[in-house]
Design a protein around this motif. Structure first.
Motif, short mmCIF file in Angstrom:
data_model
loop_
_atom_site.label_atom_id
_atom_site.label_comp_id
_atom_site.label_asym_id
_atom_site.label_seq_id
_atom_site.Cartn_x
_atom_site.Cartn_y
_atom_site.Cartn_z
N VAL A 271 0.83 -1.21 0.00
CA VAL A 271 0.00 0.00 0.00
C VAL A 271 0.86 1.26 0.00
O VAL A 271 0.54 2.24 -0.69
N GLU A 272 1.98 1.23 0.72
CA GLU A 272 2.87 2.39 0.78
C GLU A 272 3.42 2.73 -0.60
O GLU A 272 3.55 3.90 -0.95
N ARG A 273 3.75 1.69 -1.37
CA ARG A 273 4.28 1.93 -2.72
C ARG A 273 3.19 2.46 -3.64
O ARG A 273 3.44 3.36 -4.44
N GLN A 274 1.99 1.93 -3.52
CA GLN A 274 0.88 2.45 -4.32
C GLN A 274 0.67 3.94 -4.02
O GLN A 274 0.46 4.75 -4.94
N ARG A 275 0.72 4.28 -2.74
CA ARG A 275 0.51 5.68 -2.36
C ARG A 275 1.62 6.57 -2.89
O ARG A 275 1.38 7.71 -3.31
N ALA A 276 2.85 6.07 -2.89
CA ALA A 276 3.97 6.85 -3.39
C ALA A 276 3.83 7.12 -4.88
O ALA A 276 4.08 8.23 -5.37
#
Length: 377
Positions: free
Chosen positions: A236-241
């Protein structure tokens, strides 16, 4: 007896064209129904420009590209920068001709799946049966509007996709709600047509106007093709980035060619603000902002974008109870198939499961590859 086809493509926009063309290239009997490029022709101003360049195209085979169209027509990219919407529409017609896409211009009013196949009811009462359906519902179904929208009289309000002619607003006071490209481009178009005053109200800071490259998107689309389910498999953190990167380039940085068209004497930005109260009189609308400013307008333009809600697509009503939906988006497999076997959805409706790039024409060829490869097994 109703007409029959292996694949029925519902919609006749860029994603539909890409999918239908690649399906036929792979020997799938395909019918495409809808009004050719209707949203682009009816809901976008003729004076609008693209933010992308000629490197974005529709052909999953990489042959009839936008760049190939430029070469065929003797156009040089530097001569049409930015690219007028009319040039892109000419390309879509050229592509349709080269791919021999015969579009049935009737509309689907209902879709059912009584057995193994689908039955599409057309607006003339006839039906088409199909083994599989690929639907590409346009963003016109998904207007995102604030709660107070209904308080503004219909004659004094428009979403950007409804306001495509500006002459009637010459001399008018206009408030635009939103702060992305469409908000400031509509401000420019209003100034081009002699609006007296334009106020642009948005929650975020004032965007930067600078030339940007959309090349960063290429690697993400390539990853989607190289690795099935790539986007949904990311942390999820990568998607948000990635979404933040997309937001910074595509939303908080706007095209520099707008600057000379939005004179400070006419256009005022109100960053970090929201509308907290409305007052309606016989002749105008007064909006109170969160910083205490009051604005009086003859017309309010909602440049508030789009939010997926599959329930708003009328022709899907007959099958919607069999389609898994999350936050308005269909829950899709790695091949763009819904939970209803044989029903595929592409375009804006796929952005939750495939990434924000699939709300733009950049995603057309790869989405076609993903869906058609899945259909071929």
């Amino acid at each position: 007896m109703p007409d029959r086809t292996d694949l029925l493509v519902v919609g006749a926009g860029p994603y539909a064209y890409s999918a239908a063309a690649l399906a036929r290239d792979n020997g799938i009997e395909t019918r495409i129904v809808g009004l050719p490029m209707a949203f682009w022709r009816k809901n976008m101003p003729v004076e609008m420009f693209l933010r992308s360049g000629p490197d974005w195209h529709l052909d999953g085979k990489g042959e009839y590209t936008f760049e190939a169209f430029f070469e065929d027509r003797g156009l040089r990219p530097e001569d049409v920068d930015p690219i007028p919407i009319s040039v892109f529409l000419d390309y879509t017609e050229w592509f349709r001709g080269r791919k021999r896409l015969d579009v049935d211009e009737r509309l689907v009013t209902g879709l059912t799946k009584p057995n193994a196949g689908f039955v599409a009811t057309m607006d003339d009462g006839t039906t088409i049966t199909a083994d599989k359906v690929l639907a590409s519902p346009g963003i016109g179904y998904f207007l995102n509007l604030p709660e107070w929208y209904a308080e503004v009289p219909p004659a004094r309000r428009s979403h950007t996709c409804e306001l495509v002619s500006f002459d009637a607003l010459a001399g008018a006071r206009v408030v635009i709600i939103g702060g992305r490209q469409s908000a400031y481009e509509w401000a420019a178009l209003l100034c081009d047509h002699d609006a007296a005053q334009v106020d642009v109200v948005h929650r975020h800071s004032t965007p930067t106007f600078a030339k940007v490259s959309w090349g960063f998107v290429d690697q993400y689309v390539d990853q989607t093709l190289a690795h099935r389910g790539w986007w949904r498999g990311l942390p999820v953190e990568r998607q948000r980035a990635i979404a933040a990167e997309f937001w910074q380039v595509g939303r908080l940085t706007l095209e520099p060619w707008l600057v000379p068209r939005i004179p400070e004497a006419v256009v005022t930005s109100h960053p970090g603000c929201a509308v907290v109260a409305t007052a309606i009189s016989e002749h105008d609308v007064t909006l109170t902002l969160s910083d205490g400013t009051t604005l009086t307008a003859d017309h309010v333009v909602f440049a508030s974008g789009y939010r997926a809600d599959l329930a708003r697509v009328p022709y899907l009503g007959g099958v919607l109870d069999r389609v898994s939906i999350t936050e308005g988006f269909p829950t899709l497999t790695e091949g763009l198939e819904t939970s209803l076997a044989g029903l595929y959805l592409t375009g804006f409706a796929a952005t939750r499961d495939f990434g924000p790039f699939y709300g733009f024409t950049k995603g057309c060829p790869s989405a076609a590859h993903i869906a058609i490869t899945d259909m071929l097994g």
